[in-house]
Enzyme design. Structure first.
Site, mmCIF file in Angstrom:
data_model
loop_
_atom_site.group_PDB
_atom_site.id
_atom_site.type_symbol
_atom_site.label_atom_id
_atom_site.label_comp_id
_atom_site.label_asym_id
_atom_site.label_seq_id
_atom_site.Cartn_x
_atom_site.Cartn_y
_atom_site.Cartn_z
ATOM 1 N N HIS A 254 3.732 -2.310 3.054
ATOM 2 C CA HIS A 254 3.748 -0.965 2.477
ATOM 3 C C HIS A 254 5.040 -0.742 1.701
ATOM 4 C CE1 HIS A 254 0.913 -0.738 5.844
ATOM 5 N NE2 HIS A 254 0.316 0.238 5.174
ATOM 6 N N HIS B 270 -4.754 9.671 0.467
ATOM 7 C CA HIS B 270 -4.741 8.822 1.656
ATOM 8 C C HIS B 270 -5.472 9.472 2.834
ATOM 9 C CE1 HIS B 270 -3.189 5.913 4.613
ATOM 10 N NE2 HIS B 270 -2.841 5.168 3.566
ATOM 11 N N HIS C 246 -6.109 3.281 -3.967
ATOM 12 C CA HIS C 246 -5.961 3.547 -2.531
ATOM 13 C C HIS C 246 -6.218 5.028 -2.235
ATOM 14 C CE1 HIS C 246 -4.934 2.109 1.388
ATOM 15 N NE2 HIS C 246 -3.789 2.755 1.506
ATOM 16 N N ASP D 71 0.811 -1.213 0.000
ATOM 17 C CA ASP D 71 0.000 0.000 0.000
ATOM 18 C C ASP D 71 0.848 1.268 0.000
ATOM 19 O OD1 ASP D 71 -2.102 -1.748 0.243
ATOM 20 O OD2 ASP D 71 -2.938 -0.839 2.053
#
Length: 283
Positions: free
Chosen positions: A248, A158, A154, A103
């Site tokens: 990540h 964020h 995503h 991510d």
């Protein structure tokens, strides 16, 4: 905005949220994971990498992954039904199949190293990217497309979707899908909410934009920089058929995540795991 740029108040709420997300990841760390047959959860013991118990789980299954909704541990918030169905991931019963997800990227400092390792072992993974990161690293999405990886949405910056209006959430999703299509070659088929903070609006908008929501079953908590060895242990102890691993490749110093992947990926493969990307199936 990356995690490192969040104000202290939001970082505190992030930790509260990840206490819930960690319950999912800790299930893998403790040797347990949750699958869903229909709507009923089934908890099973997961063997260590290469262990005999993993072989007993080799049968066709449908793994229904229930993302977290809002803040707090899963039991503290009601599960909500998206416009279609809850995320559905079908995994072949032939062999031990796992999915690796990354991510917050792409990041020019870490993503290329992750891609290099995946290419070395001929493995495909999923990258849930942020639009603002893609804008500065378009070539990395082109490389992901060339090398067969799946790119998911995503959001653009964020944010915590549970704090945004419907219009803002849609803009975050749609703008990111647009730049993914421009750089990757097609619009994303998967969506993951930042911080795992889902709500009904996020589910519905994702469906309207043609995306399935995807959560995770093993959280490496690599954003806390616990050490590469700890990340490796969390992945290996949580390994089991149908597991989706959360890591990540951006949002801070991800050198530990890069090092951990180099260690655990060949071990998973040597132990008979098939690391791949999912296909979408509608219930």
């Amino acid at each position: 905005m990356t995690k490192d740029q969040l104000p202290p108040r939001l970082l505190t709420r992030r930790r509260a949220l990840l206490a819930g997300a960690a319950a999912v990841g800790a299930a893998g760390t403790a040797g347990l994971f949750t699958t869903f047959a229909g709507d009923e959860p089934v908890r099973r013991a997961a063997a260590p990498v290469g262990g005999p118990q993993a072989r007993s789980l080799l049968k066709p299954s449908a793994y229904r992954l229930q993302p977290l909704t809002g803040y707090g541990p899963p039991q503290a918030a009601p599960r909500r039904t998206p416009a279609r169905h809850a995320p559905l991931l079908r995994v072949s019963g032939r062999g031990r199949t796992m999915v690796l997800t990354f991510d917050d990227g792409p990041d020019a400092r870490y993503t290329p190293h992750i891609l290099d390792t995946l290419r070395e072992y001929d493995v495909r993974a999923m990258f849930f990217v942020c639009g603002e990161m893609v804008a500065d690293n378009r070539d990395l999405l082109a490389r992901m497309a060339d090398e067969g990886h799946v790119v998911g949405n995503h959001t653009w910056s964020h944010p915590l979707l549970t704090r945004l209006s419907r219009a803002r959430i849609r803009k975050e999703m749609e703008r990111t899908s647009d730049i993914i299509e421009e750089c990757y070659g097609e619009r994303p088929a998967w969506f993951r909410a930042p911080y795992g903070a889902w709500n009904r609006t996020a589910f519905r908008l994702g469906a309207e934009l043609g995306m399935e929501p995807l959560a995770w079953t093993v959280d490496t908590l690599d954003w806390t920089t616990p050490g590469a060895g700890t990340i490796v242990d969390r992945v290996e102890s949580g390994a089991a058929p149908g597991v989706v691993v959360l890591s990540h490749d951006a949002g801070g110093d991800r050198s530990q995540s890069v090092s951990a992947l180099r260690a655990y990926l060949p071990r998973l493969l040597d132990s008979g795991y098939h690391v791949t990307v999912p296909e979408r199936h509608y219930a």
